[in-house]
Design a protein around this motif. Sequence first.
Motif, PDB file in Angstrom:
ATOM      1  N   GLN B  23       0.826  -1.208   0.000  1.00  0.00           N
ATOM      2  CA  GLN B  23       0.000   0.000   0.000  1.00  0.00           C
ATOM      3  C   GLN B  23       0.861   1.259   0.000  1.00  0.00           C
ATOM      4  O   GLN B  23       0.345   2.370  -0.056  1.00  0.00           O
ATOM      5  N   HIS B  24       2.187   1.082   0.120  1.00  0.00           N
ATOM      6  CA  HIS B  24       3.053   2.255   0.253  1.00  0.00           C
ATOM      7  C   HIS B  24       3.333   2.888  -1.108  1.00  0.00           C
ATOM      8  O   HIS B  24       3.136   2.282  -2.149  1.00  0.00           O
ATOM      9  N   GLN B  25       3.835   4.137  -1.061  1.00  0.00           N
ATOM     10  CA  GLN B  25       4.164   4.864  -2.284  1.00  0.00           C
ATOM     11  C   GLN B  25       5.676   4.792  -2.507  1.00  0.00           C
ATOM     12  O   GLN B  25       6.455   5.085  -1.598  1.00  0.00           O
ATOM     13  N   LEU B  26       6.087   4.392  -3.704  1.00  0.00           N
ATOM     14  CA  LEU B  26       7.520   4.335  -4.016  1.00  0.00           C
ATOM     15  C   LEU B  26       7.913   5.601  -4.767  1.00  0.00           C
ATOM     16  O   LEU B  26       7.505   5.813  -5.909  1.00  0.00           O
ATOM     17  N   VAL B  27       8.716   6.442  -4.102  1.00  0.00           N
ATOM     18  CA  VAL B  27       9.056   7.756  -4.668  1.00  0.00           C
ATOM     19  C   VAL B  27      10.144   7.627  -5.732  1.00  0.00           C
ATOM     20  O   VAL B  27      10.072   8.265  -6.782  1.00  0.00           O
ATOM     21  N   GLY B  28      11.154   6.807  -5.471  1.00  0.00           N
ATOM     22  CA  GLY B  28      12.217   6.673  -6.459  1.00  0.00           C
ATOM     23  C   GLY B  28      13.345   5.789  -5.977  1.00  0.00           C
ATOM     24  O   GLY B  28      13.407   5.422  -4.795  1.00  0.00           O
ATOM     25  N   ARG B  32      24.222   5.766  -7.460  1.00  0.00           N
ATOM     26  CA  ARG B  32      25.390   6.515  -7.898  1.00  0.00           C
ATOM     27  C   ARG B  32      25.763   6.167  -9.339  1.00  0.00           C
ATOM     28  O   ARG B  32      26.558   6.831  -9.960  1.00  0.00           O
ATOM     29  N   ARG B  33      25.222   5.035  -9.818  1.00  0.00           N
ATOM     30  CA  ARG B  33      25.600   4.588 -11.166  1.00  0.00           C
ATOM     31  C   ARG B  33      24.835   5.367 -12.231  1.00  0.00           C
ATOM     32  O   ARG B  33      23.682   5.752 -12.037  1.00  0.00           O
ATOM     33  N   GLN B  34      25.488   5.587 -13.370  1.00  0.00           N
ATOM     34  CA  GLN B  34      24.872   6.265 -14.513  1.00  0.00           C
ATOM     35  C   GLN B  34      24.057   5.253 -15.316  1.00  0.00           C
ATOM     36  O   GLN B  34      24.422   4.089 -15.388  1.00  0.00           O
ATOM     37  N   GLY B  35      22.996   5.716 -15.928  1.00  0.00           N
ATOM     38  CA  GLY B  35      22.278   4.908 -16.922  1.00  0.00           C
ATOM     39  C   GLY B  35      21.483   3.741 -16.361  1.00  0.00           C
ATOM     40  O   GLY B  35      21.059   2.864 -17.101  1.00  0.00           O
ATOM     41  N   VAL B  36      21.286   3.730 -15.025  1.00  0.00           N
ATOM     42  CA  VAL B  36      20.476   2.649 -14.434  1.00  0.00           C
ATOM     43  C   VAL B  36      19.016   2.868 -14.797  1.00  0.00           C
ATOM     44  O   VAL B  36      18.514   3.992 -14.737  1.00  0.00           O
ATOM     45  N   GLN B  37      18.341   1.804 -15.221  1.00  0.00           N
ATOM     46  CA  GLN B  37      16.895   1.895 -15.457  1.00  0.00           C
ATOM     47  C   GLN B  37      16.182   0.896 -14.572  1.00  0.00           C
ATOM     48  O   GLN B  37      16.669  -0.209 -14.347  1.00  0.00           O
ATOM     49  N   SER B  38      15.016   1.282 -14.069  1.00  0.00           N
ATOM     50  CA  SER B  38      14.251   0.379 -13.217  1.00  0.00           C
ATOM     51  C   SER B  38      13.514  -0.653 -14.062  1.00  0.00           C
ATOM     52  O   SER B  38      12.893  -0.307 -15.065  1.00  0.00           O
ATOM     53  N   ILE B  39      13.597  -1.900 -13.637  1.00  0.00           N
ATOM     54  CA  ILE B  39      12.878  -2.989 -14.316  1.00  0.00           C
ATOM     55  C   ILE B  39      11.374  -2.744 -14.282  1.00  0.00           C
ATOM     56  O   ILE B  39      10.656  -3.050 -15.223  1.00  0.00           O
ATOM     57  N   ARG B  40      10.900  -2.153 -13.202  1.00  0.00           N
ATOM     58  CA  ARG B  40       9.465  -1.955 -13.010  1.00  0.00           C
ATOM     59  C   ARG B  40       9.019  -0.538 -13.375  1.00  0.00           C
ATOM     60  O   ARG B  40       7.883  -0.143 -13.098  1.00  0.00           O
ATOM     61  N   GLY B  41       9.903   0.261 -13.925  1.00  0.00           N
ATOM     62  CA  GLY B  41       9.514   1.607 -14.357  1.00  0.00           C
ATOM     63  C   GLY B  41       9.526   2.668 -13.274  1.00  0.00           C
ATOM     64  O   GLY B  41       8.963   3.757 -13.452  1.00  0.00           O
ATOM     65  N   THR B  42      10.161   2.363 -12.126  1.00  0.00           N
ATOM     66  CA  THR B  42      10.264   3.360 -11.064  1.00  0.00           C
ATOM     67  C   THR B  42      11.236   4.462 -11.491  1.00  0.00           C
ATOM     68  O   THR B  42      12.200   4.196 -12.197  1.00  0.00           O
ATOM     69  N   LYS B  43      10.982   5.683 -11.034  1.00  0.00           N
ATOM     70  CA  LYS B  43      11.858   6.816 -11.322  1.00  0.00           C
ATOM     71  C   LYS B  43      13.247   6.561 -10.715  1.00  0.00           C
ATOM     72  O   LYS B  43      13.357   6.213  -9.537  1.00  0.00           O
ATOM     73  N   VAL B  44      14.304   6.736 -11.516  1.00  0.00           N
ATOM     74  CA  VAL B  44      15.667   6.570 -11.009  1.00  0.00           C
ATOM     75  C   VAL B  44      16.289   7.952 -10.813  1.00  0.00           C
ATOM     76  O   VAL B  44      16.209   8.807 -11.701  1.00  0.00           O
ATOM     77  N   ILE B  45      16.870   8.176  -9.647  1.00  0.00           N
ATOM     78  CA  ILE B  45      17.332   9.517  -9.257  1.00  0.00           C
ATOM     79  C   ILE B  45      18.811   9.434  -8.861  1.00  0.00           C
ATOM     80  O   ILE B  45      19.232   8.459  -8.234  1.00  0.00           O
ATOM     81  N   ALA B  46      19.584  10.459  -9.224  1.00  0.00           N
ATOM     82  CA  ALA B  46      21.013  10.451  -8.872  1.00  0.00           C
ATOM     83  C   ALA B  46      21.180  10.508  -7.354  1.00  0.00           C
ATOM     84  O   ALA B  46      20.468  11.261  -6.666  1.00  0.00           O
ATOM     85  N   TYR B  47      22.119   9.715  -6.838  1.00  0.00           N
ATOM     86  CA  TYR B  47      22.382   9.636  -5.396  1.00  0.00           C
ATOM     87  C   TYR B  47      22.526  11.024  -4.765  1.00  0.00           C
ATOM     88  O   TYR B  47      22.001  11.271  -3.676  1.00  0.00           O
TER      89      TYR B  47
END
Lengths: 303, 303
Positions: B23-28, B32-47
């Motif tokens: 039920q929780h909200q996943l913000v992101g 630290r790595r460049q070019g990481v993409q989430s398998i599930r489409g979650t927003k990826v944010i720089a460390y």
Amino acid sequence: MRIGICGYGNIGRAVEDKVLESQHQLVGIFTRRQGVQSIRGTKVIAYDKMPEFEGKIDVMLMCGGSQEDLLWQSPEALKYFDIIDTFDTHARIQEHASNLENVANLFGHRAIYSCGWDPGVFSLMRCLSASIFHEKPETFWGKGVSQGHSEALRNIRGIADAIEFTVPCERVLERVKTEKGYHPDDNLKHERHCYIALDQTRPETEVIEEIKSTENYFKDQQVFVNVVSLNRVQQLKGKMYHKGYVFAGDAEASMTLEAKMDSNPAFTAKIMLAYANALSHLPSGAYSVLDVPVAMLEEKKWL
Amino acid sequence: MRIGICGYGNIGRAVEDKVLESQHQLVGIFTRRQGVQSIRGTKVIAYDKMPEFEGKIDVMLMCGGSQEDLLWQSPEALKYFDIIDTFDTHARIQEHASNLENVANLFGHRAIYSCGWDPGVFSLMRCLSASIFHEKPETFWGKGVSQGHSEALRNIRGIADAIEFTVPCERVLERVKTEKGYHPDDNLKHERHCYIALDQTRPETEVIEEIKSTENYFKDQQVFVNVVSLNRVQQLKGKMYHKGYVFAGDAEASMTLEAKMDSNPAFTAKIMLAYANALSHLPSGAYSVLDVPVAMLEEKKWL
């Protein structure tokens, strides 16, 4: 710690043994019964003298029965001391807890209630598992003597003495172990084997009918009653071994806690003494085992 | 809860799955790595953008490695959020905990550290058992992949990729199960089976020597090193099943906790989320699983 024991049945005697083996001081055993003598030579004191020991005892270990004693003895002792009890009538725990909470706050003491292996350590494992898996944990007991159920039998008029063996249904236990998401009806999980000796003041059929209708203990359960001699009950009382399982998990992972004991009262006594270590770390109030961080029981960190 | 994930390795991906099922909200996901993409489409944010999310995230689930990341990332994230981490280098937990305690008190946040199955749930069972039995509990792991040991291998220069399987010594495990009071030497309890792929920058013998001298992970242990292809390591990485036992008891009684999982990271993720429920009930500070009453994890009472 200066410890008192209230009640001198199976648990009281086991607690006496464990306290005498420990570094703690055993002040005395409090009982309402006349002429009780301690097997180990501990001072036996009349129940009514309890108030005189305020300030001389740090914790009173309440060893009476749940059905008849603890509901009123635990709140009373809590006026004078911190206490630990093993109250095990699941259906009335919340009522008992709120009585204790009121007294604890009025008198500035602490109570840990329902502190044995079940309720107690098994409750802790159920709570932890349920929050990890979001699936109902399944508990099985036995084969072994249920002290609560045996006491419930002995409180029935017409029964001179009795003992109850709880036996898990092997077929149901096996399905829970192997079949993910299977949650059997609670009344199918165990058989209740009762051995009773009658005192001849009531017809056998009436006694058996009362057993089978005892709420919270036997009603709607798979109950088998064996009428036997007083001697046979005495003989069976020697067998205080017990066993239990908490199964928990989901499609991806599972945890199983298994407890085995030669003596149910001795195991319960050890758990009470472990939780007695926590009392001085707690603010006044009434606590279940779920409310007490395990770090309060042990100086050594077990990370 | 508004949740952030820091680190996107095995545990990070498992935590992402579990948060999205909850039920929780996943913000992101912070990395630290460049070019990481989430398998599930979650927003990826720089460390480095973490400070900007103060007040927008309630709890940051720290999913970096213990050897390289958590010692500095957990205290840093704790400046902005409540955090949970799975720090598992047993020998450095106290140092990590006191760093966290300092930051938590300065910034008014809460940290639960070393929160997985071991350290974590198994630590809780060891602490509880030790206080009941006054005997050292014995823990066995495997057969399964140790994420900490695999990471320790991957951090060695000359190793392109690696995985470690921890295998309990069956003979020793059997003796612990059946022989009361038997406490084997810790290094005899497990075999460490390492599968490594080399990057050819260092001689094989030198790499193997460094593995066998890695403090806290392989030194003085029964270590077996297999040099294999990168493909083979990749293949073995698919197998994230694991298993473990805590045995505890004395001459009169015993308790055994057994955990089995198809996916070690998924089980760890579930435990982190269960303990996240406790955060809002705790005053600011740093806590191990031992310090958190299980009642804080679950609304339902499991007495």
